[in-house]
Write a protein that holds these residues in place. Structure first.
Motif, PDB file in Angstrom:
ATOM      1  N   VAL A  41      29.296  35.142  54.979  1.00  0.00           N
ATOM      2  CA  VAL A  41      28.875  36.383  55.628  1.00  0.00           C
ATOM      3  C   VAL A  41      28.172  37.315  54.626  1.00  0.00           C
ATOM      4  O   VAL A  41      28.321  38.533  54.666  1.00  0.00           O
ATOM      5  N   ASP A  42      27.445  36.691  53.691  1.00  0.00           N
ATOM      6  CA  ASP A  42      26.709  37.453  52.675  1.00  0.00           C
ATOM      7  C   ASP A  42      27.632  38.397  51.896  1.00  0.00           C
ATOM      8  O   ASP A  42      27.249  39.511  51.519  1.00  0.00           O
ATOM      9  N   SER A  43      28.869  37.939  51.654  1.00  0.00           N
ATOM     10  CA  SER A  43      29.863  38.790  50.987  1.00  0.00           C
ATOM     11  C   SER A  43      29.545  39.024  49.516  1.00  0.00           C
ATOM     12  O   SER A  43      29.983  40.026  48.949  1.00  0.00           O
ATOM     13  N   GLN A  44      28.831  38.087  48.877  1.00  0.00           N
ATOM     14  CA  GLN A  44      28.449  38.226  47.465  1.00  0.00           C
ATOM     15  C   GLN A  44      29.639  38.717  46.620  1.00  0.00           C
ATOM     16  O   GLN A  44      29.569  39.781  45.990  1.00  0.00           O
ATOM     17  N   PRO A  45      30.725  37.968  46.570  1.00  0.00           N
ATOM     18  CA  PRO A  45      31.954  38.468  45.952  1.00  0.00           C
ATOM     19  C   PRO A  45      31.937  38.490  44.428  1.00  0.00           C
ATOM     20  O   PRO A  45      32.824  39.069  43.804  1.00  0.00           O
ATOM     21  N   TRP A  46      30.970  37.851  43.828  1.00  0.00           N
ATOM     22  CA  TRP A  46      30.922  37.696  42.376  1.00  0.00           C
ATOM     23  C   TRP A  46      30.538  38.985  41.650  1.00  0.00           C
ATOM     24  O   TRP A  46      29.876  39.858  42.184  1.00  0.00           O
ATOM     25  N   ARG A  47      30.972  39.035  40.397  1.00  0.00           N
ATOM     26  CA  ARG A  47      30.477  40.024  39.448  1.00  0.00           C
ATOM     27  C   ARG A  47      30.173  39.281  38.150  1.00  0.00           C
ATOM     28  O   ARG A  47      30.787  38.258  37.858  1.00  0.00           O
ATOM     29  N   VAL A  48      29.221  39.813  37.386  1.00  0.00           N
ATOM     30  CA  VAL A  48      28.819  39.170  36.127  1.00  0.00           C
ATOM     31  C   VAL A  48      28.963  40.180  35.003  1.00  0.00           C
ATOM     32  O   VAL A  48      28.437  41.293  35.087  1.00  0.00           O
ATOM     33  N   LYS A 134      40.672  39.518  43.085  1.00  0.00           N
ATOM     34  CA  LYS A 134      41.905  38.768  43.315  1.00  0.00           C
ATOM     35  C   LYS A 134      42.254  38.699  44.801  1.00  0.00           C
ATOM     36  O   LYS A 134      42.975  37.801  45.229  1.00  0.00           O
ATOM     37  N   ILE A 135      41.737  39.635  45.579  1.00  0.00           N
ATOM     38  CA  ILE A 135      41.863  39.553  47.037  1.00  0.00           C
ATOM     39  C   ILE A 135      40.678  38.720  47.532  1.00  0.00           C
ATOM     40  O   ILE A 135      39.655  39.254  47.973  1.00  0.00           O
ATOM     41  N   VAL A 175      38.965  39.007  27.053  1.00  0.00           N
ATOM     42  CA  VAL A 175      37.685  39.241  27.726  1.00  0.00           C
ATOM     43  C   VAL A 175      37.732  40.566  28.488  1.00  0.00           C
ATOM     44  O   VAL A 175      36.782  41.365  28.441  1.00  0.00           O
ATOM     45  N   ARG A 176      38.833  40.817  29.175  1.00  0.00           N
ATOM     46  CA  ARG A 176      38.974  42.082  29.904  1.00  0.00           C
ATOM     47  C   ARG A 176      38.878  43.276  28.948  1.00  0.00           C
ATOM     48  O   ARG A 176      38.222  44.277  29.242  1.00  0.00           O
ATOM     49  N   ALA A 177      39.569  43.159  27.827  1.00  0.00           N
ATOM     50  CA  ALA A 177      39.619  44.279  26.885  1.00  0.00           C
ATOM     51  C   ALA A 177      38.238  44.612  26.328  1.00  0.00           C
ATOM     52  O   ALA A 177      37.860  45.785  26.232  1.00  0.00           O
ATOM     53  N   VAL A 178      37.484  43.592  25.962  1.00  0.00           N
ATOM     54  CA  VAL A 178      36.175  43.819  25.349  1.00  0.00           C
ATOM     55  C   VAL A 178      35.125  44.195  26.387  1.00  0.00           C
ATOM     56  O   VAL A 178      34.294  45.084  26.159  1.00  0.00           O
ATOM     57  N   MET A 179      35.180  43.535  27.544  1.00  0.00           N
ATOM     58  CA  MET A 179      34.122  43.700  28.537  1.00  0.00           C
ATOM     59  C   MET A 179      34.423  44.757  29.593  1.00  0.00           C
ATOM     60  O   MET A 179      33.573  45.066  30.428  1.00  0.00           O
ATOM     61  N   PRO A 182      38.160  45.064  35.203  1.00  0.00           N
ATOM     62  CA  PRO A 182      39.400  45.609  35.786  1.00  0.00           C
ATOM     63  C   PRO A 182      40.409  44.520  36.108  1.00  0.00           C
ATOM     64  O   PRO A 182      40.061  43.347  36.297  1.00  0.00           O
ATOM     65  N   ASP A 183      41.675  44.908  36.187  1.00  0.00           N
ATOM     66  CA  ASP A 183      42.764  43.957  36.419  1.00  0.00           C
ATOM     67  C   ASP A 183      42.727  43.330  37.801  1.00  0.00           C
ATOM     68  O   ASP A 183      43.395  42.326  38.033  1.00  0.00           O
ATOM     69  N   ASP A 184      41.973  43.923  38.731  1.00  0.00           N
ATOM     70  CA  ASP A 184      41.934  43.356  40.076  1.00  0.00           C
ATOM     71  C   ASP A 184      40.884  42.247  40.225  1.00  0.00           C
ATOM     72  O   ASP A 184      40.611  41.779  41.321  1.00  0.00           O
TER      73      ASP A 184
END
Length: 219
Positions: A41-48, A134-135, A175-179, A182-184
């Motif tokens: 449904v064109d959700s495009q859930p990714w992030r880079v 995560k959802i 990776v989270r710390a440097v970049m 968010p935790d979700d």
């Protein structure tokens, strides 16, 4: 480069030239092209989250320190030993391991490819970290795979090599710390981007199943 040529020529590069940076404009174009990937449904859930320069230098050092200290990997998505996989992919992994062992025919080459380059994050001058909320459900995992493959092919079309690898996401907290992720978000995959070193280790091309083993065609 046309699409068919990019598909045929792309392969995972194990050793990048870390001194040859990919221009920022090219990296941005690669991600923009990857956004053409289909999704539910064109959700495009990714992030880079794209690490270069000092951010990548910090990530590489943290990774080296973790490996040197023997820290246990803790990826967001658990791994399974290949003996717990379905027999078909098990057989494919076994063939790959045999082909790799035959190609890397000296202890030095095996050490270089299997240990040295991994802990150096393959000397990639840029790493694209792909995340999912995560959802999410399994359809979004499919979408992320389509996005990752489109990104790799877009890179190939622009003359940039790629390497998707578990090694990039073994320690997602770093990776989270440097970049600033968010935790979700799951840190799902990392894809190294850059230009290959002219070295024997980069000549390996993984075997592919015969078409009739994967295709069922009914009329």
């Amino acid at each position: 480069m046309d699409a068919i040529e990019a598909i045929k020529n792309r392969r995972s590069i194990r050793w990048f030239d870390k001194d040859k940076e990919v221009p920022e404009a090219t990296l941005r174009e690669i991600v923009a092209l990857a956004q053409r990937a289909p999704s539910w449904v064109d959700s495009q859930p990714w992030r880079v989250y794209l690490a270069t320069g000092e951010s990548l230098k910090a990530l590489r050092q943290r990774h080296l320190d973790n490996v040197a200290s023997g820290r246990e990997a803790a990826p967001d998505w658990p791994t399974t030993h290949r003996t717990d996989w379905d027999p078909f992919p098990q057989a494919n992994m076994a063939k790959h391991n045999e082909a790799t062992a035959a190609y890397l025919n000296t202890p030095e080459l095996k050490e270089l490819r299997g240990v040295t380059l991994q802990k150096q994050l393959f000397d990639a001058p840029a790493i694209a970290y792909l995340t999912l909320p995560k959802i999410s459900n399994q359809w979004s995992i499919y979408d992320l795979g389509a996005f990752g493959q489109t990104l790799a092919l877009a890179a190939q079309g622009l003359g940039v090599s790629s390497m998707p690898a578990y090694e990039f996401v073994k320690y997602p907290d770093e990776v989270r710390a440097v970049m600033g992720i968010p935790d979700d978000q799951w840190v799902a995959m990392g894809i190294g981007l850059g230009y290959p070193k002219d070295h024997y280790v980069n000549g390996y091309d993984a075997p592919r199943c015969p078409l009739d083993q994967v295709l069922t065609l009914k009329k």
